[in-house]
Scaffold this motif. Sequence first.
Motif, PDB file in Angstrom:
ATOM      1  N   LYS A 134       5.464  -8.437  -2.770  1.00 54.29           N
ATOM      2  CA  LYS A 134       5.956  -6.382  -2.764  1.00 54.29           C
ATOM      3  C   LYS A 134       5.262  -5.766  -1.404  1.00 54.29           C
ATOM      4  CE  LYS A 134       9.361  -6.932  -6.314  1.00 54.29           C
ATOM      5  NZ  LYS A 134      10.541  -6.805  -6.190  1.00 54.29           N
ATOM      6  N   GLY A 135       3.678  -5.925  -1.615  1.00 51.07           N
ATOM      7  CA  GLY A 135       3.097  -5.251  -0.598  1.00 51.07           C
ATOM      8  C   GLY A 135       3.048  -5.642   0.872  1.00 51.07           C
ATOM      9  N   LEU A 140       4.391   1.872   3.049  1.00 53.16           N
ATOM     10  CA  LEU A 140       3.088   1.972   3.165  1.00 53.16           C
ATOM     11  C   LEU A 140       1.560   1.419   2.950  1.00 53.16           C
ATOM     12  CD1 LEU A 140       1.844   5.193   1.381  1.00 53.16           C
ATOM     13  CD2 LEU A 140       0.882   3.204  -0.403  1.00 53.16           C
ATOM     14  N   LEU A 141       2.184   0.108   3.568  1.00 49.65           N
ATOM     15  CA  LEU A 141       1.023  -1.146   3.475  1.00 49.65           C
ATOM     16  C   LEU A 141       1.105  -1.458   4.973  1.00 49.65           C
ATOM     17  CD1 LEU A 141      -0.014  -2.648   0.136  1.00 49.65           C
ATOM     18  CD2 LEU A 141      -0.854   0.105   1.450  1.00 49.65           C
ATOM     19  N   GLU A 142       2.309  -1.054   5.509  1.00 46.16           N
ATOM     20  CA  GLU A 142       2.759  -1.304   6.530  1.00 46.16           C
ATOM     21  C   GLU A 142       1.910  -1.057   8.043  1.00 46.16           C
ATOM     22  OE1 GLU A 142       7.173  -1.005   9.572  1.00 46.16           O
ATOM     23  OE2 GLU A 142       6.553  -0.390   7.751  1.00 46.16           O
ATOM     24  N   ASP A 146      -3.890  -8.098   6.481  1.00 47.57           N
ATOM     25  CA  ASP A 146      -3.871  -8.338   5.210  1.00 47.57           C
ATOM     26  C   ASP A 146      -4.889  -9.627   4.919  1.00 47.57           C
ATOM     27  OD1 ASP A 146      -3.614  -9.198   2.626  1.00 47.57           O
ATOM     28  OD2 ASP A 146      -1.195 -10.338   3.106  1.00 47.57           O
ATOM     29  N   PRO A 147      -6.073  -9.359   4.475  1.00 43.98           N
ATOM     30  CA  PRO A 147      -6.030  -8.561   3.772  1.00 43.98           C
ATOM     31  C   PRO A 147      -6.617  -7.527   4.346  1.00 43.98           C
ATOM     32  CG  PRO A 147      -8.431 -10.148   3.306  1.00 43.98           C
ATOM     33  CD  PRO A 147      -7.320 -10.344   4.175  1.00 43.98           C
ATOM     34  N   LEU A 174       1.514  -3.548  -5.361  1.00 44.17           N
ATOM     35  CA  LEU A 174       1.461  -4.362  -3.681  1.00 44.17           C
ATOM     36  C   LEU A 174      -0.042  -4.769  -3.855  1.00 44.17           C
ATOM     37  CD1 LEU A 174       2.732  -0.249  -3.309  1.00 44.17           C
ATOM     38  CD2 LEU A 174       3.187  -2.242  -4.115  1.00 44.17           C
ATOM     39  N   SER A 175      -1.547  -4.517  -4.513  1.00 40.45           N
ATOM     40  CA  SER A 175      -2.092  -5.556  -4.012  1.00 40.45           C
ATOM     41  C   SER A 175      -3.228  -5.224  -4.981  1.00 40.45           C
ATOM     42  CB  SER A 175      -2.988  -4.495  -2.618  1.00 40.45           C
ATOM     43  OG  SER A 175      -3.634  -3.504  -3.389  1.00 40.45           O
TER      44      SER A 175
END
Length: 272
Positions: A134-135, A140-142, A146-147, A174-175
């Motif tokens: 989902k994250g 918002l995390l775009e 990762d990580p 999300l994380s």
Amino acid sequence: MIKEKLKLAILDMNNDEPNQGLRCIKEIADFFYREVDVTIFNVRGKKEIPDASFDIYISSGGPGSPLEEEPWRKPYLELMQQLWDHNITSSDSKKHVFFICYSFQVMCNYFQLGEIKLRKSTSFGVLPIHKTKKGIKDPLLEGLNDPFYAVDSRDWQLIQPRLKVFKEHGASILSLEKIRTHVELERAIMAVRFSDEFVGTQFHPEADPISMKVYFSLEETKQKIVNNFGEAKYNQMMERIDDPDKIIMTYGTILPKFITSAISSIKQPIFS
């Protein structure tokens, strides 16, 4: 036509203890000075609770147990419920709220999303955080790796998610915290989207690497960290503060994106 500025409330949850986070949040919010007016409310120290007339709310981190029944707690949660209900019943002009660390724990407990438990030891440093499926898709995390890396400083954590409750609320994880192959402990949930407008992180996305380096370079601060966590942890943290792929990316991404998205969402009906 001159449009009125939106109203942004910063909810200070630091209980009058010295901190860097509040200043960092204020500096990020002030970057949007052309579009928002910012007001700070000392929630825990002075029991200052804003009303529901603000458009955007950012609720800070803070010390202590997120489970303690303090005088500010009931009116704070009543406000959050009022904002939540408003978003359900209103077709436009939604209320946007971001929760950081302590506030994140308080709200996850309020929504009963999982267990809020004391850690075996304090988590502290500039640490890796892994996106969930989902994250990876969440705007918002775009743009983050990762990580990605963020400042983590906590004695409490959200674990054992109640997935049925998540589904009922329409919430998503999300994380998660770093993978620890040598330790058989459940990984803490590090970010939750409660709804399109409500989102929160267990870590500190507001941490500014420049001021952090100055603060952690102070001899008193350095000795405190070394005494509590060891010199290796201190050196690792200082190296990661300087890394352009780590907290500077998080600082420049998460809260600015949240505010930008909120402003765009609120003002959109004006042009539709």
